[in-house]
Design an enzyme around this catalytic site. Structure first.
Site, PDB file in Angstrom:
ATOM      1  N   TYR A  64       0.810  -1.220   0.000  1.00  0.00           N
ATOM      2  CA  TYR A  64       0.000   0.000   0.000  1.00  0.00           C
ATOM      3  C   TYR A  64       0.845   1.273   0.000  1.00  0.00           C
ATOM      4  CZ  TYR A  64      -3.530  -3.436   1.405  1.00  0.00           C
ATOM      5  OH  TYR A  64      -4.343  -4.534   1.481  1.00  0.00           O
ATOM      6  N   HIS A 135       0.758 -11.860   1.497  1.00  0.00           N
ATOM      7  CA  HIS A 135      -0.226 -11.105   0.723  1.00  0.00           C
ATOM      8  C   HIS A 135      -0.788 -11.920  -0.440  1.00  0.00           C
ATOM      9  CE1 HIS A 135      -1.244  -6.603  -0.090  1.00  0.00           C
ATOM     10  NE2 HIS A 135      -2.267  -7.376  -0.331  1.00  0.00           N
ATOM     11  N   SER A 214     -12.556  -5.676   0.832  1.00  0.00           N
ATOM     12  CA  SER A 214     -13.522  -5.136  -0.141  1.00  0.00           C
ATOM     13  C   SER A 214     -14.940  -5.614   0.166  1.00  0.00           C
ATOM     14  CB  SER A 214     -13.129  -5.518  -1.571  1.00  0.00           C
ATOM     15  OG  SER A 214     -11.913  -4.927  -1.945  1.00  0.00           O
ATOM     16  N   GLY A 219     -16.746  -0.123  -3.172  1.00  0.00           N
ATOM     17  CA  GLY A 219     -17.560   1.082  -3.215  1.00  0.00           C
ATOM     18  C   GLY A 219     -18.819   0.945  -4.047  1.00  0.00           C
TER      19      GLY A 219
END
Length: 341
Positions: A64, A135, A214, A219
């Site tokens: 990130y 990850h 998520s 979104g």
């Protein structure tokens, strides 16, 4: 800084004693993927509001910050006043030396794991990483070597709990046999249901907790969504398959149905989506990301939303196979899901 007296209920992930609030905070969007990085003061205000609202799990990663440590440093500065009261989770596993291969090139060699872990300790300004995730699974490094290396870091007091991200059942079982896996993190929401077939059953079999990332469909599971072309060039939703013509309209119609159900219950559609996830089991702790202190409060309030069996069935039936469109381009799709397809 005062914590909300009506704090979040806690959930235990795995069998090693990892206890966190029922909703966490994903911090990726503070520095990448959704347009220009957030203003630092606003980002810190968001993290502080999360803490005040009862959030204890804060999720970051080497990726990130594109290898600079910027996201971890931001999180470390934000939690400095209450570090011992929260759980900091970070991740290793990418080779970030080539900007053209960011998010694709992998590196989970034991020496690289140690290098990243020590950098994360510095960036976060802490003596111990509460959760250290791989990850992405690296096909060139046996998962036993990965688990063994993290196990050594646990024995040295530098890491408390071991996690995997986007791992399939076979890898999870092999890792867990080498060193206990406390949590697995993978995309999961009403939009994305692939983990229900094999991953979640394996986690329940082994007693491993699950952290959906998520959880709001990047979104899309909100009342504020627009076509791909209206997002900034550096916003991943501009190229995300679910926002492309055809998929976008189908997904928007499904979200409109969910908004209607949410309105009938007097809640936001984001709260409906998070409440649905929480209802999937007491071993589930979603980590929605946001740049808004107000949205943090709204997300945390989802833990108090009660859904009936009929509500849960209606939500699931609205998107019985998940959203229209792939969640990642083929080159970025995790190996376990590619194999399942």
């Amino acid at each position: 800084m005062t914590k909300n007296p009506h704090t979040l209920a806690h959930r235990t992930l795995g069998t090693e004693g990892l206890e966190v609030g029922a909703i966490g905070l994903g911090t990726m969007g503070l520095t990448m993927a959704y347009g220009a990085p957030a203003d630092e003061a606003a980002a810190i205000a968001t993290i502080h509001r999360a803490y005040e609202s009862g959030v204890t799990l804060f999720d970051t990663a080497e990726l990130y910050g594109m290898g600079t440590g910027s996201n971890e440093q931001l999180v470390g500065r934000a939690v400095r006043g209450f570090r011992d009261e929260v759980v900091l989770a970070t991740k290793f596993g990418f080779d970030l030396t080539d900007p053209e291969q960011v998010g694709v090139a992998l590196d989970s060699r034991p020496e690289h794991i140690r290098e990243v872990a020590h950098a994360s300790l510095r960036h976060l300004g802490t003596d111990v990483l509460d959760v250290l995730y791989q990850h992405r699974v690296d096909p060139d490094v046996p998962i036993e070597d990965v688990a063994g290396t993290v196990g050594e870091l646990v024995a040295e007091g530098k890491v408390r709990f071991f996690g995997l991200s986007e791992a399939g059942p076979d890898v999870i079982r092999r890792a867990h046999a080498e060193h206990p896996v406390s949590v697995v993190q993978t995309e999961y929401s009403v939009f994305e249901r692939a983990v229900e077939a094999d991953v979640l059953p394996a986690l329940r079999e082994l007693g491993i907790g699950f952290v959906p990332y998520s959880p709001l469909g990047r979104g899309f599971l909100t009342s504020d969504v627009k076509p791909a072309a209206e997002y900034a060039e550096d916003d991943m939703r501009r190229w995300d398959d679910r926002w492309q013509p055809g998929n976008y309209e189908a997904n928007l119609e499904a979200v409109r149905r969910l908004i209607g159900l949410a309105a009938s219950k007097g809640v936001a559609v984001t709260q409906l989506a998070l409440a649905w996830l929480l209802a999937q089991g007491d071993d589930v702790v979603p980590i929605p990301g946001t740049r808004s202190p107000h949205r943090v409060e709204e997300n945390v309030a989802a833990a108090a939303v009660e859904l009936t069996p009929a509500d849960l069935a209606e939500i699931a039936s609205t998107l019985p196979h998940g959203a229209a469109g792939s969640r990642y381009p083929a080159a970025m799709m995790p190996s376990w899901e590619t194999a399942a397809r």
